[in-house]
Design an enzyme around this catalytic site. Sequence first.
Site, PDB file in Angstrom:
ATOM      1  N   GLU A   1       5.385 -11.638  -8.681  1.00 20.41           N
ATOM      2  CA  GLU A   1       6.383 -11.298  -9.483  1.00 20.41           C
ATOM      3  C   GLU A   1       6.198 -10.579 -11.020  1.00 20.41           C
ATOM      4  OE1 GLU A   1       9.461  -9.839  -8.399  1.00 20.41           O
ATOM      5  OE2 GLU A   1       9.052 -10.627  -6.344  1.00 20.41           O
TER       6      GLU A   1
ATOM      7  N   HIS B   1       4.288  -3.676  -6.460  1.00 19.63           N
ATOM      8  CA  HIS B   1       3.962  -4.723  -5.228  1.00 19.63           C
ATOM      9  C   HIS B   1       3.201  -3.903  -4.003  1.00 19.63           C
ATOM     10  CE1 HIS B   1       6.061  -7.999  -6.197  1.00 19.63           C
ATOM     11  NE2 HIS B   1       7.397  -7.525  -6.485  1.00 19.63           N
TER      12      HIS B   1
ATOM     13  N   HIS C   1       8.336  -1.263 -10.414  1.00 21.42           N
ATOM     14  CA  HIS C   1       8.201  -2.527  -9.931  1.00 21.42           C
ATOM     15  C   HIS C   1       7.648  -2.570  -8.332  1.00 21.42           C
ATOM     16  CE1 HIS C   1       8.956  -6.838  -9.883  1.00 21.42           C
ATOM     17  NE2 HIS C   1       9.396  -6.689  -8.522  1.00 21.42           N
ATOM     18  N   GLU C   2       8.630  -1.939  -7.571  1.00 21.83           N
ATOM     19  CA  GLU C   2       8.441  -2.337  -6.238  1.00 21.83           C
ATOM     20  C   GLU C   2       7.225  -1.558  -5.793  1.00 21.83           C
ATOM     21  OE1 GLU C   2      10.034  -4.390  -4.497  1.00 21.83           O
ATOM     22  OE2 GLU C   2      11.512  -4.713  -5.878  1.00 21.83           O
TER      23      GLU C   2
END
Length: 291
Positions: free
Chosen positions: A207, A138, A134-135
């Site tokens: 998100e 980003h 997930h990070e």
Amino acid sequence: MHSHHNGLKTAALLGLLTAIILAAGYWLGGSGGLVFAVLLSLAMNAGSYFFSDKLALRAMRAQPVSEAEFPALFAMVRELSSAARQPMPRLYVSPSAQPNAFATGRNPQHAAVAVTVGITRLLSPRELRAVIGHELSHVYNRDILISSVAAALAGIITSLAQLAIFLPLGGGSDDDDSPNPAALLLMLILGPLAATIIQLAISRNREFQADADGATLTGDPLALASALEKIQYGAQRLPLPADNRLTSAAHLMIANPFRGGGMSALFSTHPPMEQRIARLREQAGAIQYAR
């Protein structure tokens, strides 16, 4: 990934916000106010571009770590970075007991991923790998730079509203050199509110996108859904104090680090966790069906 699409969509939003800033500067101080708004915008955007990572890491007291200290974490990040054909980011660990994680930096070549001690203790290796995915998403989607610039522009509008106390509207005149109180009040309320709405729209959309892209990168949407459930529970049990430094970095984290509920939920940079988890489970079902 979706960096190109995100860039076009966000450029339009940030362009609108910049136009509001310049118009406000001219309205509050005439040509002098416009020049001030331009200079302030350039200075704050430059600062957010080059130093946003340092500010966020300092807010969470995150320190760089070596592979000898966290071998499993390094292995996860190296594996996923290689799978995405991207450079490996710098790794940091925050001493916070709250389970959380965030990424920062202006591009994949100057990125950092930070996790808290709390999240390394709470999650299984499979769940932590999903959070790392997930990070990293980003970073690859250029979300970090976008959020940093949006936050900086929001600060500019607030600064211009405060400057209105000292500048006459429209450049002033000989018979009236003070701001209109009603117009000043409107600027103080609507200016920061407009900036906040745009920033929240960017943050919430990013998100959902990072959840989907991170799950695609790891191939494990259910692991991220499980991780988010645990992180939400842990963050609610151990909320961070809402001081200025942490507030400015909160939008970068995978979960809202503060105690939610009430009116504060309306201004959260994170979408409801239940929605995120439901989308990930739908994604897992679609992957299973495709097989």
